[in-house]
Design a protein around this motif. Structure first.
Motif, PDB file in Angstrom:
ATOM      1  N   ALA A  43      10.164   2.728  -2.055  1.00 15.82           N
ATOM      2  CA  ALA A  43      10.069   4.109  -2.551  1.00 15.82           C
ATOM      3  C   ALA A  43      10.593   5.118  -1.531  1.00 15.82           C
ATOM      4  CB  ALA A  43       8.638   4.441  -2.936  1.00 15.82           C
ATOM      5  N   GLY A  44      11.445   4.665  -0.623  1.00  9.06           N
ATOM      6  CA  GLY A  44      12.091   5.592   0.307  1.00  9.06           C
ATOM      7  C   GLY A  44      11.630   5.429   1.722  1.00  9.06           C
ATOM      8  N   ALA A  45      12.197   6.257   2.580  1.00  6.82           N
ATOM      9  CA  ALA A  45      11.698   6.316   3.957  1.00  6.82           C
ATOM     10  C   ALA A  45      10.243   6.760   3.901  1.00  6.82           C
ATOM     11  CB  ALA A  45      12.536   7.298   4.763  1.00  6.82           C
ATOM     12  N   ASP A  46       9.477   6.423   4.939  1.00  7.85           N
ATOM     13  CA  ASP A  46       8.053   6.745   4.942  1.00  7.85           C
ATOM     14  C   ASP A  46       7.856   8.238   5.232  1.00  7.85           C
ATOM     15  OD1 ASP A  46       5.307   7.149   5.770  1.00  7.85           O
ATOM     16  OD2 ASP A  46       5.146   4.959   5.780  1.00  7.85           O
ATOM     17  N   ILE A  47       7.465   8.957   4.191  1.00 14.78           N
ATOM     18  CA  ILE A  47       7.351  10.417   4.292  1.00 14.78           C
ATOM     19  C   ILE A  47       6.257  10.805   5.284  1.00 14.78           C
ATOM     20  CG2 ILE A  47       6.841  12.538   3.004  1.00 14.78           C
ATOM     21  CD1 ILE A  47       7.925  10.994   0.479  1.00 14.78           C
ATOM     22  N   LYS A  48       5.155  10.043   5.262  1.00 19.26           N
ATOM     23  CA  LYS A  48       4.034  10.384   6.147  1.00 19.26           C
ATOM     24  C   LYS A  48       4.416  10.195   7.617  1.00 19.26           C
ATOM     25  CE  LYS A  48       0.975   9.042   2.390  1.00 19.26           C
ATOM     26  NZ  LYS A  48       0.268   7.879   1.798  1.00 19.26           N
ATOM     27  N   GLY A  79      19.701  10.400   4.164  1.00 18.68           N
ATOM     28  CA  GLY A  79      20.101  10.289   5.562  1.00 18.68           C
ATOM     29  C   GLY A  79      20.549   8.906   5.982  1.00 18.68           C
ATOM     30  N   MET A  80      20.561   7.964   5.021  1.00 17.72           N
ATOM     31  CA  MET A  80      20.992   6.588   5.332  1.00 17.72           C
ATOM     32  C   MET A  80      22.164   6.190   4.445  1.00 17.72           C
ATOM     33  SD  MET A  80      17.236   4.830   5.470  1.00 17.72           S
ATOM     34  CE  MET A  80      17.827   3.260   4.811  1.00 17.72           C
ATOM     35  N   PRO A 111      15.609  11.302  -4.227  1.00 18.42           N
ATOM     36  CA  PRO A 111      14.733  12.468  -4.422  1.00 18.42           C
ATOM     37  C   PRO A 111      14.536  13.337  -3.178  1.00 18.42           C
ATOM     38  CG  PRO A 111      13.408  10.496  -4.174  1.00 18.42           C
ATOM     39  CD  PRO A 111      14.840  10.050  -4.095  1.00 18.42           C
ATOM     40  N   GLU A 112      15.302  13.072  -2.114  1.00 20.92           N
ATOM     41  CA  GLU A 112      15.080  13.801  -0.853  1.00 20.92           C
ATOM     42  C   GLU A 112      15.077  15.315  -1.029  1.00 20.92           C
ATOM     43  OE1 GLU A 112      17.118  11.206  -1.240  1.00 20.92           O
ATOM     44  OE2 GLU A 112      16.943   9.843   0.483  1.00 20.92           O
ATOM     45  N   GLY A 172      15.642   6.286   0.743  1.00 17.08           N
ATOM     46  CA  GLY A 172      16.065   5.210   1.629  1.00 17.08           C
ATOM     47  C   GLY A 172      16.068   3.846   0.943  1.00 17.08           C
ATOM     48  N   PHE A 232      16.081   6.722  12.461  1.00 13.70           N
ATOM     49  CA  PHE A 232      16.473   5.692  11.479  1.00 13.70           C
ATOM     50  C   PHE A 232      17.817   5.056  11.799  1.00 13.70           C
ATOM     51  CE2 PHE A 232      13.499   8.049   8.608  1.00 13.70           C
ATOM     52  CZ  PHE A 232      12.611   7.001   8.446  1.00 13.70           C
ATOM     53  N   ARG A 250       6.742  -3.736  -8.483  1.00 10.35           N
ATOM     54  CA  ARG A 250       6.586  -2.305  -8.695  1.00 10.35           C
ATOM     55  C   ARG A 250       7.599  -1.480  -7.908  1.00 10.35           C
ATOM     56  NH1 ARG A 250       1.457   1.141  -7.169  1.00 10.35           N
ATOM     57  NH2 ARG A 250       2.156   3.037  -8.219  1.00 10.35           N
ATOM     58  N   GLU A 265      19.286   3.700  -0.781  1.00  9.63           N
ATOM     59  CA  GLU A 265      20.305   3.598   0.268  1.00  9.63           C
ATOM     60  C   GLU A 265      20.341   2.200   0.874  1.00  9.63           C
ATOM     61  OE1 GLU A 265      18.533   7.160   2.119  1.00  9.63           O
ATOM     62  OE2 GLU A 265      20.567   7.974   2.171  1.00  9.63           O
ATOM     63  N   GLU A 318       0.819  -1.214   0.000  1.00  4.16           N
ATOM     64  CA  GLU A 318       0.000   0.000   0.000  1.00  4.16           C
ATOM     65  C   GLU A 318       0.851   1.261   0.000  1.00  4.16           C
ATOM     66  OE1 GLU A 318       0.489  -2.042   2.500  1.00  4.16           O
ATOM     67  OE2 GLU A 318       0.920  -0.851   4.302  1.00  4.16           O
ATOM     68  N   ALA A 319       2.115   1.147   0.342  1.00  4.20           N
ATOM     69  CA  ALA A 319       2.986   2.329   0.402  1.00  4.20           C
ATOM     70  C   ALA A 319       4.249   2.137  -0.432  1.00  4.20           C
ATOM     71  CB  ALA A 319       3.347   2.637   1.850  1.00  4.20           C
TER      72      ALA A 319
HETATM   73  C1  HXC Z   1       5.136   7.198   2.238  1.00  5.72           C
HETATM   74  C2  HXC Z   1       4.659   6.565   0.085  1.00  5.72           C
HETATM   75  C3  HXC Z   1       6.009   6.764  -0.286  1.00  5.72           C
HETATM   76  C4  HXC Z   1       6.924   7.198   0.711  1.00  5.72           C
HETATM   77  C5  HXC Z   1       4.920   6.124  -2.027  1.00  5.72           C
HETATM   78  N1  HXC Z   1       4.023   6.168  -1.026  1.00  5.72           N
HETATM   79  N2  HXC Z   1       6.126   6.485  -1.608  1.00  5.72           N
HETATM   80  N3  HXC Z   1       4.244   6.779   1.333  1.00  5.72           N
HETATM   81  N4  HXC Z   1       6.435   7.395   1.950  1.00  5.72           N
HETATM   82  N5  HXC Z   1       8.225   7.367   0.465  1.00  5.72           N
HETATM   83  C6  HXC Z   1       2.588   5.845  -1.083  1.00  5.72           C
HETATM   84  C7  HXC Z   1       1.796   6.944  -1.752  1.00  5.72           C
HETATM   85  O1  HXC Z   1       1.505   7.960  -0.830  1.00  5.72           O
HETATM   86  C8  HXC Z   1       0.563   6.174  -2.200  1.00  5.72           C
HETATM   87  O2  HXC Z   1      -0.307   5.943  -1.103  1.00  5.72           O
HETATM   88  C9  HXC Z   1       1.123   4.812  -2.575  1.00  5.72           C
HETATM   89  O3  HXC Z   1       2.393   4.709  -1.898  1.00  5.72           O
HETATM   90  C10 HXC Z   1       1.394   4.689  -4.077  1.00  5.72           C
HETATM   91  O4  HXC Z   1       2.202   5.767  -4.488  1.00  5.72           O
HETATM   92  P1  HXC Z   1       1.773   6.765  -5.686  1.00  5.72           P
HETATM   93  O5  HXC Z   1       2.525   8.023  -5.481  1.00  5.72           O
HETATM   94  O6  HXC Z   1       0.308   6.845  -5.806  1.00  5.72           O
HETATM   95  O7  HXC Z   1       2.351   5.959  -6.942  1.00  5.72           O
HETATM   96  P2  HXC Z   1       2.896   6.561  -8.320  1.00  5.72           P
HETATM   97  O8  HXC Z   1       2.020   7.693  -8.776  1.00  5.72           O
HETATM   98  O9  HXC Z   1       3.088   5.385  -9.204  1.00  5.72           O
HETATM   99  O10 HXC Z   1       4.328   7.210  -7.967  1.00  5.72           O
HETATM  100  C11 HXC Z   1       5.364   6.388  -7.497  1.00  5.72           C
HETATM  101  C12 HXC Z   1       6.522   7.265  -6.930  1.00  5.72           C
HETATM  102  C13 HXC Z   1       5.933   8.223  -5.857  1.00  5.72           C
HETATM  103  C14 HXC Z   1       7.177   8.070  -8.054  1.00  5.72           C
HETATM  104  C15 HXC Z   1       7.553   6.323  -6.319  1.00  5.72           C
HETATM  105  O11 HXC Z   1       5.156   7.460  -4.919  1.00  5.72           O
HETATM  106  C16 HXC Z   1       6.965   8.979  -5.096  1.00  5.72           C
HETATM  107  O12 HXC Z   1       7.534   9.965  -5.577  1.00  5.72           O
HETATM  108  N6  HXC Z   1       7.213   8.563  -3.833  1.00  5.72           N
HETATM  109  C17 HXC Z   1       8.108   9.272  -2.919  1.00  5.72           C
HETATM  110  C18 HXC Z   1       9.541   9.025  -3.308  1.00  5.72           C
HETATM  111  C19 HXC Z   1      10.492   9.792  -2.380  1.00  5.72           C
HETATM  112  O13 HXC Z   1      10.462  11.022  -2.314  1.00  5.72           O
HETATM  113  N7  HXC Z   1      11.320   9.060  -1.650  1.00  5.72           N
HETATM  114  C20 HXC Z   1      12.273   9.654  -0.708  1.00  5.72           C
HETATM  115  C21 HXC Z   1      11.663   9.717   0.661  1.00  5.72           C
HETATM  116  S1  HXC Z   1      12.758  10.524   1.793  1.00  5.72           S
HETATM  117  P3  HXC Z   1      -1.684   6.771  -0.933  1.00  5.72           P
HETATM  118  O14 HXC Z   1      -2.338   6.039   0.188  1.00  5.72           O
HETATM  119  O15 HXC Z   1      -1.278   8.142  -0.576  1.00  5.72           O
HETATM  120  O16 HXC Z   1      -2.393   6.672  -2.247  1.00  5.72           O
HETATM  121  C22 HXC Z   1      13.876   9.367   2.202  1.00  5.72           C
HETATM  122  C23 HXC Z   1      14.867   9.785   3.249  1.00  5.72           C
HETATM  123  C24 HXC Z   1      15.840   8.689   3.568  1.00  5.72           C
HETATM  124  O17 HXC Z   1      13.895   8.290   1.717  1.00  5.72           O
HETATM  125  C25 HXC Z   1      16.693   9.033   4.736  1.00  5.72           C
HETATM  126  C26 HXC Z   1      16.266   8.364   5.998  1.00  5.72           C
HETATM  127  C27 HXC Z   1      17.198   8.575   7.136  1.00  5.72           C
END
Ligand code: HXC
Length: 257
Positions: A63-68, A139-140, A130-131, A108, A84, A59, A111, A23-24
């Motif tokens: 897709a990274g750390a959980d932004i929410k 950050g990891m 994409p951070e 993440g 983390f 798929r 990473e 789902e995420a």
């Molecule tokens: C929380 C996420 C998520 C994330 C996707 N989802 N990535 N939730 N954290 N990183 C959720 C979406 O909110 C959505 O749920 C469901 O997964 C499907 O994603 P969609 O966006 O609808 O899919 P799509 O349009 O196909 O796009 C895919 C995607 C996009 C390009 C990968 O989801 C995206 O850009 N995700 C974020 C990528 C990102 O920025 N990652 C870096 C995070 S920061 P709902 O319920 O809302 O429909 C990080 C820091 C690391 O990683 C350092 C830690 C120390």
């Protein structure tokens, strides 16, 4: 152990960890971190395991750390709770770890793949940090391991723009070990993992530690470490067995000791 966010299996001498938050897109929240770190350290403590595979879904690897989950955190919480921080224990696993990446490996997720020793990518894989688009930074390990893996200028372009690269570009710049057709990814990962897991455990640990040293120390220090580790393996029964098997033109029968 009961895991909430991953599926864990043992197949022969290979431990499998499959991220399972469809789902995420397998976003790495703190529960995923706890589950992955627990499963990986349990496999690492098991002499019956010679390789670990970490994979996601078709798929998304992750897709990274959980932004929410992160959004509302304060700087103090991030520092004091070390939100983390446990990921470092994953990077400290002595057993060789293979990342089998299909779809998104972002932030993440990229990473986490870079904390593994081998990255097998499906031709559908997409890597990125994409951070910066969220007004934060990796950050990891993303600024550190990516520079070491693909060089400063390529890494800087990815980290500063946040753009994704496809599997072919990732292979060209050396981020992945090999690209395979998506349909073959798990079979390939399985075959690489089994090939590794069939080797003698002390030699696998020594090889991984020496490879790590190449990224962490000077050449002189690394060469000293390698020489000591090499010499140390001559105290194992498996070294005698491996070399006797060569001389006798047969397959070695390792006891991992
Ligand atoms: C929380 C996420 C998520 C994330 C996707 N989802 N990535 N939730 N954290 N990183 C959720 C979406 O909110 C959505 O749920 C469901 O997964 C499907 O994603 P969609 O966006 O609808 O899919 P799509 O349009 O196909 O796009 C895919 C995607 C996009 C390009 C990968 O989801 C995206 O850009 N995700 C974020 C990528 C990102 O920025 N990652 C870096 C995070 S920061 P709902 O319920 O809302 O429909 C990080 C820091 C690391 O990683 C350092 C830690 C120390």
């Amino acid at each position: 152990t009961e895991y909430q966010t991953i599926v864990v299996e043992t197949r022969g001498r290979v431990g499998w960890i499959t991220l399972n938050r469809p789902e995420a897109l397998n976003a790495l929240n703190s529960q995923v971190m706890r589950d992955v770190v627990d499963a990986a350290t349990a496999f690492d403590a098991d002499r019956g395991i010679g390789a670990i595979v970490v994979t996601g879904s078709e798929r998304a690897f992750a897709a990274g750390a959980d932004i929410k989950e992160m959004e509302a955190k304060t700087g103090v919480e991030m520092i004091v709770d070390g939100h983390f921080d446990a990921w470092w224990r994953f990077a400290e696993v002595r057993t060789p770890v293979i990342a089998a990446v299909s779809g998104y490996a972002l932030g993440g997720g990229c990473e986490l793949a870079m904390m593994c020793d081998i990255i097998l990518a499906a031709d559908t894989a997409r890597f990125g940090q994409p951070e910066i688009t969220l007004a934060v930074i990796p950050g990891m390990g993303g600024t550190q391991r990516l520079v070491r893996a693909i060089g400063y200028y390529k890494a800087a372009e990815l980290v500063l723009t946040g753009r994704m690269m496809d599997a072919a570009e990732a292979e060209r710049c050396g981020l992945v070990s090999r690209v395979v057709p998506a349909a073959d990814l798990l079979a390939e990962a399985s075959s690489v993992a089994e090939s590794i897991a069939a080797k003698s455990l002390p030699s696998l640990y020594a090889a991984k530690a020496a490879l790590d040293a190449a990224l962490e120390t000077t050449l002189a220090e690394g060469l000293r470490f390698e020489r000591q580790a090499f010499a140390g393996l001559f105290s194992t029964a498996d070294q005698k067995e491996g070399m006797a098997a060569f001389r006798e033109k047969r397959r070695p029968d390792f006891t991992n000791g």
